[in-house]
Scaffold this motif. Structure first.
Motif, mmCIF file in Angstrom:
data_model
loop_
_atom_site.group_PDB
_atom_site.id
_atom_site.type_symbol
_atom_site.label_atom_id
_atom_site.label_comp_id
_atom_site.label_asym_id
_atom_site.label_seq_id
_atom_site.Cartn_x
_atom_site.Cartn_y
_atom_site.Cartn_z
ATOM 1 N N VAL A 12 0.855 -1.174 0.140
ATOM 2 C CA VAL A 12 0.014 -0.065 0.022
ATOM 3 C C VAL A 12 0.783 1.263 0.115
ATOM 4 O O VAL A 12 0.821 2.278 -0.649
ATOM 5 C CB VAL A 12 -1.020 0.056 1.205
ATOM 6 C CG1 VAL A 12 -1.791 1.424 1.194
ATOM 7 C CG2 VAL A 12 -2.079 -1.148 1.087
ATOM 8 N N ALA A 73 -7.811 -0.296 3.635
ATOM 9 C CA ALA A 73 -6.892 -1.205 2.761
ATOM 10 C C ALA A 73 -7.229 -2.813 3.353
ATOM 11 O O ALA A 73 -6.923 -2.843 4.370
ATOM 12 C CB ALA A 73 -5.459 -1.111 2.453
ATOM 13 N N VAL A 105 -2.098 -3.501 -5.637
ATOM 14 C CA VAL A 105 -2.878 -2.989 -4.724
ATOM 15 C C VAL A 105 -3.948 -2.293 -5.956
ATOM 16 O O VAL A 105 -3.431 -1.801 -6.840
ATOM 17 C CB VAL A 105 -2.339 -1.905 -4.027
ATOM 18 C CG1 VAL A 105 -3.676 -0.855 -3.490
ATOM 19 C CG2 VAL A 105 -1.519 -2.280 -3.041
#
Length: 146
Positions: A12, A73, A105
């Motif tokens: 992330v 996330a 991601v």
């Protein structure tokens, strides 16, 4: 080996960096600790979770006080489950990021501009993080890292 919440941070953070953000970990936002904060033209806060997307949604909502945008996330399978309740994310303006097993991601739900943002908190957060960055650069220069 089972996945840990901290395992979500590198992909992330890399995603945010690829978008031009400087990334900071474990940042205090109005008394709550955001797992990741990206500073660029705007400020983005991210809450990482393995399972508890509802709890993450509440935490990300609090980050909207200082962040321009906030995300949750999750590992891809949990993000798929959370997406079934996308109205909860959309109602709060919180984005959803999915992290697959390869570390890629994906933005499942884009974050909206924060409806709760307090400009003085945003400005204060930016100043604190810029000071942290400046200190890190000074130390790096002193010890020979560039």
């Amino acid at each position: 080996m089972p996945l840990l919440e901290r395992d979500l941070a590198p992909p992330v953070a890399g995603h945010l960096e690829s978008l031009g953000y400087r990334v900071f970990a474990e940042v205090d936002i109005a008394g709550r600790w955001a797992d990741l904060v990206g500073v660029g033209p705007d400020i983005v806060a991210v809450e990482l979770k393995l399972w508890a997307w509802r709890e993450a949604l509440r935490q990300a909502t609090a980050y909207q006080l200082a962040a321009d945008r906030a995300y949750v996330a999750l590992p891809l399978p949990r993000a798929q489950e959370a997406h079934r309740a996308r109205f909860a994310f959309e109602r709060e303006g919180i984005g959803l990021l999915a992290v697959d097993t390869a570390g890629k991601v994906r933005t499942v739900i884009p974050a909206e501009p924060s409806p709760r943002r307090v400009p003085s908190l945003t400005d204060g957060l930016r100043k604190v993080l810029e000071a942290v960055q400046a200190r890190a650069e000074t130390v790096a220069g002193l010890v020979g890292y560039q």
